[in-house]
Design an enzyme around this catalytic site. Structure first.
Site, PDB file in Angstrom:
ATOM      1  N   MET A   1     -12.842  -6.176  19.154  1.00 13.85           N
ATOM      2  CA  MET A   1     -13.815  -7.157  18.706  1.00 13.85           C
ATOM      3  C   MET A   1     -13.329  -7.851  17.442  1.00 13.85           C
ATOM      4  O   MET A   1     -12.553  -7.292  16.680  1.00 13.85           O
ATOM      5  CB  MET A   1     -15.163  -6.487  18.432  1.00 13.85           C
ATOM      6  CG  MET A   1     -15.172  -5.493  17.292  1.00 13.85           C
ATOM      7  SD  MET A   1     -16.812  -4.796  17.016  1.00 13.85           S
ATOM      8  CE  MET A   1     -16.440  -3.681  15.665  1.00 13.85           C
ATOM      9  N   CYS A   2     -13.776  -9.060  17.250  1.00 13.70           N
ATOM     10  CA  CYS A   2     -13.492  -9.795  16.022  1.00 13.70           C
ATOM     11  C   CYS A   2     -14.451  -9.315  14.929  1.00 13.70           C
ATOM     12  O   CYS A   2     -15.385  -8.569  15.175  1.00 13.70           O
ATOM     13  CB  CYS A   2     -13.673 -11.292  16.241  1.00 13.70           C
ATOM     14  SG  CYS A   2     -12.638 -11.988  17.554  1.00 13.70           S
ATOM     15  N   ARG A   3     -14.195  -9.774  13.726  1.00 15.39           N
ATOM     16  CA  ARG A   3     -15.099  -9.518  12.609  1.00 15.39           C
ATOM     17  C   ARG A   3     -15.224 -10.801  11.790  1.00 15.39           C
ATOM     18  O   ARG A   3     -14.257 -11.565  11.705  1.00 15.39           O
ATOM     19  CB  ARG A   3     -14.588  -8.376  11.733  1.00 15.39           C
ATOM     20  CG  ARG A   3     -14.611  -7.006  12.410  1.00 15.39           C
ATOM     21  CD  ARG A   3     -14.037  -5.963  11.466  1.00 15.39           C
ATOM     22  NE  ARG A   3     -14.179  -4.608  11.974  1.00 15.39           N
ATOM     23  CZ  ARG A   3     -13.276  -3.968  12.709  1.00 15.39           C
ATOM     24  NH1 ARG A   3     -12.160  -4.579  13.042  1.00 15.39           N
ATOM     25  NH2 ARG A   3     -13.484  -2.732  13.108  1.00 15.39           N
ATOM     26  N   ASN A  40      -7.412  -6.125  14.136  1.00 15.65           N
ATOM     27  CA  ASN A  40      -7.677  -7.557  14.300  1.00 15.65           C
ATOM     28  C   ASN A  40      -6.476  -8.339  13.775  1.00 15.65           C
ATOM     29  O   ASN A  40      -6.513  -8.899  12.674  1.00 15.65           O
ATOM     30  CB  ASN A  40      -8.944  -7.949  13.539  1.00 15.65           C
ATOM     31  CG  ASN A  40     -10.176  -7.267  14.082  1.00 15.65           C
ATOM     32  OD1 ASN A  40     -10.392  -6.089  13.838  1.00 15.65           O
ATOM     33  ND2 ASN A  40     -10.987  -8.005  14.812  1.00 15.65           N
ATOM     34  N   ASN A 112     -18.168 -13.360  17.257  1.00 15.66           N
ATOM     35  CA  ASN A 112     -17.634 -12.062  17.643  1.00 15.66           C
ATOM     36  C   ASN A 112     -18.245 -11.699  18.980  1.00 15.66           C
ATOM     37  O   ASN A 112     -19.471 -11.573  19.092  1.00 15.66           O
ATOM     38  CB  ASN A 112     -17.977 -10.993  16.594  1.00 15.66           C
ATOM     39  CG  ASN A 112     -17.585  -9.594  17.045  1.00 15.66           C
ATOM     40  OD1 ASN A 112     -16.654  -9.423  17.830  1.00 15.66           O
ATOM     41  ND2 ASN A 112     -18.285  -8.594  16.550  1.00 15.66           N
TER      42      ASN A 112
END
Length: 284
Positions: A1-3, A40, A112
């Site tokens: 996942m992105c942040r 990431n 996200n």
């Protein structure tokens, strides 16, 4: 996942949130989440408002923790409102045009999450984008497409309603195609005046999102903390994950909730809905 994180308040240097906290966004970018095999490392970006109505934008494919240019910018800029993002790709290539934030005029957008089976749904979703917005799409991510669908469905007039219509449209297209649980998202959005955010998913698993409590309350809770003494009275931050491990600093945003953040935080129910009208396609 992105942040990602967003800040609104009197001007600060982005470094104070991107680098300085013990669980800063940059530290999070190289720290594996429990369900992630990799950090990431697929690019990062910073969008901020300064002297112009149109926000400035820095995006790079370099991992955030090793990008000296990002560190220099974050240390030198002073901004009253900014969005920052570290990317973990979900299929789209690692290239600068796929890094967040995405910009349209005075608007910035970060995301996200994902559209489930994006490649299968992409053509129909793209054809719904308003023709005058289409040329602003320069990358291949589901995130950038979601932003432009929300713009198509009225985001500039009513940001939360535009996001709800976007999510509802994606779910409608996915249902017709037999794609389950199509939307997973926390999004950050700003017009340069307010910060908007939303937490939603079509299925039971929803990515996390937190908002900071007001600084005056934090000073009362931690009177010896130099950090809270330094931050402006009207400072607010929205983050994917807490930046410091102190009770009472962060409040988790409920599932299916939107935020409108300036000096106060307004919580609204987030309810995907069918758009009033879908823009005709170029072939229509």
């Amino acid at each position: 996942m992105c942040r990602w994180l967003g800040y609104v308040g009197d001007p600060i240097t982005p470094r104070e949130l991107l680098y300085d906290p013990e669980r800063s966004l940059i530290e999070q970018s190289r720290r594996h989440a429990p369900d992630m095999p990799l950090p990431n490392g697929d690019g990062s970006g910073l969008g901020w408002y300064g002297r112009r109505e149109v926000p400035a934008l820095f995006r790079t494919t370099a991992p955030a923790w090793g990008d000296e240019n990002l560190l220099e910018l974050a240390s030198e800029i002073s901004s009253r409102l900014f969005l920052a993002h570290v990317r973990a790709g979900t299929g789209a290539p690692v290239q600068q045009t796929n890094c967040h934030p995405f910009r349209y005029r005075n608007w910035l957008f970060v995301h996200n999450g994902y559209i489930n089976e994006h490649a299968r749904l992409r053509r129909e979703l793209l054809l719904a984008v308003r023709p005058d917005l289409f040329g602003n799409i320069v990358g291949t991510t589901d995130s950038e497409l979601m932003f432009h669908l929300a713009l198509t469905f009225g985001l500039q007039d009513d940001p939360v309603a535009g996001l709800e219509a976007m999510a509802g449209f994606v779910e409608e297209v996915a249902e017709a195609a037999g794609v389950p649980e199509p939307v997973q998202m926390t999004v950050g959005l700003t017009d340069g005046s307010r910060l908007y955010a939303a937490r939603y998913a079509s299925g039971p698993v929803v990515n996390s999102l937190f908002v900071s409590e007001d600084v005056e309350s934090l000073r009362a809770l931690y009177p010896s903390s130099e950090r809270f003494a330094h931050f402006p009275d009207n400072a607010r931050a929205v983050v994917s994950e807490p930046l410091v491990d102190l009770p009472g600093v962060w409040r988790e945003v409920p599932v299916a909730t939107a935020l409108v953040v300036d000096e106060t935080v307004q919580e609204l129910p987030f309810e995907p809905r069918r758009p009033v009208a879908v823009a005709p396609s170029a072939t229509g």
